[in-house]
Write a protein that holds these residues in place. Structure first.
Motif, short mmCIF file in Angstrom:
data_model
loop_
_atom_site.label_atom_id
_atom_site.label_comp_id
_atom_site.label_asym_id
_atom_site.label_seq_id
_atom_site.Cartn_x
_atom_site.Cartn_y
_atom_site.Cartn_z
N GLY A 1 16.16 -16.12 4.92
CA GLY A 1 15.67 -17.18 4.04
C GLY A 1 15.21 -16.68 2.68
N GLY A 2 15.35 -15.39 2.42
CA GLY A 2 14.91 -14.83 1.15
C GLY A 2 13.42 -14.53 1.13
N LEU A 3 12.91 -14.05 0.00
CA LEU A 3 11.49 -13.77 -0.16
C LEU A 3 10.82 -14.99 -0.77
CD1 LEU A 3 11.94 -10.17 -1.55
CD2 LEU A 3 10.80 -10.72 0.62
N SER A 4 9.56 -15.23 -0.41
CA SER A 4 8.84 -16.35 -0.99
C SER A 4 8.36 -15.98 -2.40
CB SER A 4 7.65 -16.73 -0.11
OG SER A 4 6.65 -15.73 -0.21
N LEU A 5 8.08 -17.00 -3.20
CA LEU A 5 7.58 -16.77 -4.56
C LEU A 5 6.28 -15.98 -4.50
CD1 LEU A 5 8.23 -17.30 -7.49
CD2 LEU A 5 7.00 -19.47 -7.33
N ASN A 6 5.46 -16.28 -3.50
CA ASN A 6 4.20 -15.57 -3.31
C ASN A 6 4.45 -14.07 -3.06
OD1 ASN A 6 2.09 -14.55 -1.09
ND2 ASN A 6 1.07 -15.96 -2.51
N GLU A 7 5.43 -13.76 -2.25
CA GLU A 7 5.77 -12.35 -1.98
C GLU A 7 6.26 -11.66 -3.25
OE1 GLU A 7 7.04 -12.15 2.71
OE2 GLU A 7 8.39 -13.25 1.37
N ILE A 8 7.11 -12.37 -3.99
CA ILE A 8 7.65 -11.79 -5.24
C ILE A 8 6.49 -11.50 -6.21
CG2 ILE A 8 8.98 -12.38 -7.33
CD1 ILE A 8 10.79 -11.59 -5.06
N THR A 9 5.55 -12.43 -6.31
CA THR A 9 4.40 -12.25 -7.21
C THR A 9 3.59 -11.03 -6.81
OG1 THR A 9 4.36 -14.65 -7.42
CG2 THR A 9 2.44 -13.46 -8.25
N GLN A 10 3.33 -10.87 -5.51
CA GLN A 10 2.57 -9.69 -5.04
C GLN A 10 3.32 -8.39 -5.31
OE1 GLN A 10 0.48 -9.93 -1.12
NE2 GLN A 10 1.51 -11.92 -0.98
N LEU A 11 4.63 -8.41 -5.12
CA LEU A 11 5.44 -7.21 -5.37
C LEU A 11 5.43 -6.87 -6.86
CD1 LEU A 11 8.33 -8.14 -2.92
CD2 LEU A 11 7.11 -5.96 -2.83
N ASP B 1 0.83 -1.21 0.00
CA ASP B 1 0.00 0.00 0.00
C ASP B 1 0.87 1.26 0.00
OD1 ASP B 1 -2.22 -1.59 0.00
OD2 ASP B 1 -2.65 -1.35 2.15
N SER B 2 1.89 1.28 0.86
CA SER B 2 2.70 2.49 0.97
C SER B 2 3.62 2.67 -0.24
CB SER B 2 3.51 2.48 2.26
OG SER B 2 4.68 1.72 2.08
N SER B 3 3.81 1.61 -1.03
CA SER B 3 4.73 1.69 -2.17
C SER B 3 4.22 2.62 -3.27
CB SER B 3 4.99 0.29 -2.74
OG SER B 3 3.89 -0.16 -3.50
N LYS B 4 2.94 2.97 -3.21
CA LYS B 4 2.36 3.88 -4.20
C LYS B 4 3.00 5.27 -4.15
CE LYS B 4 -2.09 1.48 -4.32
NZ LYS B 4 -1.53 0.25 -3.67
N ASN B 5 3.65 5.58 -3.02
CA ASN B 5 4.25 6.91 -2.84
C ASN B 5 5.64 7.05 -3.44
OD1 ASN B 5 1.99 7.56 -1.24
ND2 ASN B 5 2.96 6.59 0.55
N TYR B 6 6.14 5.99 -4.08
CA TYR B 6 7.53 6.03 -4.59
C TYR B 6 7.56 6.05 -6.12
CZ TYR B 6 8.62 4.85 0.23
OH TYR B 6 8.70 4.87 1.59
N THR B 7 8.54 6.78 -6.67
CA THR B 7 8.66 6.87 -8.13
C THR B 7 9.16 5.55 -8.73
OG1 THR B 7 9.69 9.01 -7.55
CG2 THR B 7 9.35 8.55 -9.89
N HIS B 8 10.15 4.94 -8.09
CA HIS B 8 10.76 3.71 -8.63
C HIS B 8 10.73 2.62 -7.57
CE1 HIS B 8 12.37 6.11 -12.00
NE2 HIS B 8 12.59 7.02 -11.07
N LYS B 9 10.47 1.38 -8.01
CA LYS B 9 10.32 0.28 -7.05
C LYS B 9 11.09 -0.95 -7.52
CE LYS B 9 5.74 0.84 -7.27
NZ LYS B 9 4.28 0.78 -6.95
N LEU B 10 12.00 -1.41 -6.71
CA LEU B 10 12.80 -2.59 -7.05
C LEU B 10 12.69 -3.62 -5.93
CD1 LEU B 10 16.16 -0.92 -8.18
CD2 LEU B 10 14.64 -2.25 -9.66
N ALA C 1 3.11 -7.59 -9.00
CA ALA C 1 1.77 -7.10 -9.35
C ALA C 1 1.62 -5.62 -8.98
CB ALA C 1 0.70 -7.94 -8.63
N GLU C 2 2.40 -5.18 -7.99
CA GLU C 2 2.34 -3.78 -7.56
C GLU C 2 3.34 -2.90 -8.31
OE1 GLU C 2 0.11 -1.29 -5.93
OE2 GLU C 2 -0.21 -3.29 -5.08
N GLY C 3 4.02 -3.49 -9.29
CA GLY C 3 4.91 -2.70 -10.14
C GLY C 3 6.38 -2.76 -9.77
N PHE C 4 6.72 -3.62 -8.80
CA PHE C 4 8.14 -3.77 -8.44
C PHE C 4 8.88 -4.56 -9.54
CE2 PHE C 4 6.44 -2.67 -4.38
CZ PHE C 4 7.49 -2.14 -3.64
N VAL C 5 10.10 -4.13 -9.82
CA VAL C 5 10.96 -4.82 -10.78
C VAL C 5 11.95 -5.68 -10.00
CG1 VAL C 5 12.74 -4.48 -12.55
CG2 VAL C 5 10.73 -2.96 -12.47
#
Lengths: 252, 252
Positions: free
Chosen positions: B206-216, B161-170, B218-222
């Protein structure tokens, strides 16, 4: 998949088997509790790297067979040596671990004018053994093909003498950061060619003395700043290695 | 020269005096044992920054007079937010301290699928207070003009939700490093303009889960790799910040 950095050559491993004992055996059997059929990476001191599979155990050894050669290269294209004025114990260990993760080829500590820590020769041997072990574990964890050499020099003169073996020589100097010097580090990196060597000297917590800087400059070292913020003794080497990786592995 | 990051505005300090009490007074009087005549830097929350001189003490306060405005700017030209999946205590503190030294604008921890550490709401408040203090000390030591905001999110959704406030997302993703992805991080940096904001997400041990990566995603993270070596959870944010400083402060 676990990686083991071996001290014996594996040049002729392809299509054959190899037997491990000692600490690698202990780690596979008792720490990882690996079973027959488990695959691991094996890397030898000459950067030969393989996937191998456990085929049997004895009380003291584990036998592994060759599965494939590992094609991936995870080593920096330039040989970077970090020489840091001896810092307090946990900081120095952090430098060894992180510099290994970040791709250093060699890590040197040296007794610097403002080093609060002093080592006698007995302590040096013990410390180097411990540092080399930290480097080995970090190399395995970060999946490098090489364990950085760790060394200690009792004075700056030994470092100056050995600096003749490097193509490029820099010294990170806080006073340069304070006066806004910001081009020499990047300028040097643009001159470094693949396969060349780069030695970078860092001060301990109190920084380098003016006398040390003068001696380094006389030996051809270029002083450079690392941006406008003052970095701690253990942070500066990590900054430099990350920037070198970015320049040579991501940007180019 | 010691720096103190104040919580009160110093907008009208020029040509006047200011009185400090509480922890800053304690540090000046009892930790540094500073005397009348000692100069220090004072920086307020709006990046106003000054040289000030101690003119007198009372039992509870120290009075300082304005000497000069500080011209130096030590802040990154882009606003970088580090969001790291909650790691074990000392690693998390290392991230806070080093990310502050390296110029982060904001540092977020979040409860990630593979985080072994769990915090209840009581613990969150206590931890954030401690992290904010680590950030303040690191900001003072590295001579920044700003203390990074430290925050904690109880789940990935709040972060999304808060990521909407950023110009670039990685998002730094180990699996990308393993398959040799190495252009997206540098590509993104070449697109970032001065004053823009960049949010970068990192996994815990342990890294990020595949589910987390998919959600990120979907929110525009590269998703991006950070070179061929596998970096520990606490090393990856430092790599990214050092590379950003190199790109924007030394290379440009």
């Amino acid at each position: 998949m676990q990686r083991y950095m071996l001290t014996e050559s594996l040049a002729d491993f392809k299509g054959t088997t190899t037997e491990l004992s000692g600490e690698h055996f202990h780690h596979i059997k008792n720490v990882m509790r690996s079973k027959v059929g488990t695959k691991v990476y094996l890397t030898d001191p000459n950067r030969h790297s393989f996937v191998a599979e456990i085929i049997s155990f004895t009380d003291q050894t584990v036998l592994l067979k060759w599965v494939s050669n590992e094609e991936r290269n995870s080593e920096l294209p330039v040989e970077v040596t970090i020489a840091s004025g001896l810092t307090k114990g946990d900081k120095q260990e952090l430098i060894i671990q992180k510099a290994t993760e970040l791709g250093a080829n060699q890590i040197i500590t040296f007794a610097s004018n403002y080093s609060v820590v002093k080592w006698d020769s007995k302590k040096v041997a013990k410390k180097i053994t411990r540092f080399q072990r930290i480097a080995q574990e970090a190399a395995e964890q970060s999946h490098r093909q090489q364990v950085p050499m760790v060394d200690h020099f009792n004075d700056l003169k030994t470092l100056l003498d050995s600096s003749k073996n490097y193509t490029h020589k820099l010294v990170a100097y806080e006073e340069e950061s304070k006066v806004g010097e910001k081009s020499r580090f990047a300028d040097t990196l643009t001159k470094v060619k693949s396969g060349e060597s780069l030695l970078i000297v860092f001060g301990p917590e109190g920084g380098l003395s003016l006398n040390e800087i003068t001696q380094l400059q006389a030996e051809g070292f270029v002083t450079c700043g690392l941006g406008p913020r003052i970095l701690r003794a253990e942070t500066a080497p990590l900054y430099v290695l990350a920037a070198i990786s970015y320049q040579f592995e991501l940007l180019n």
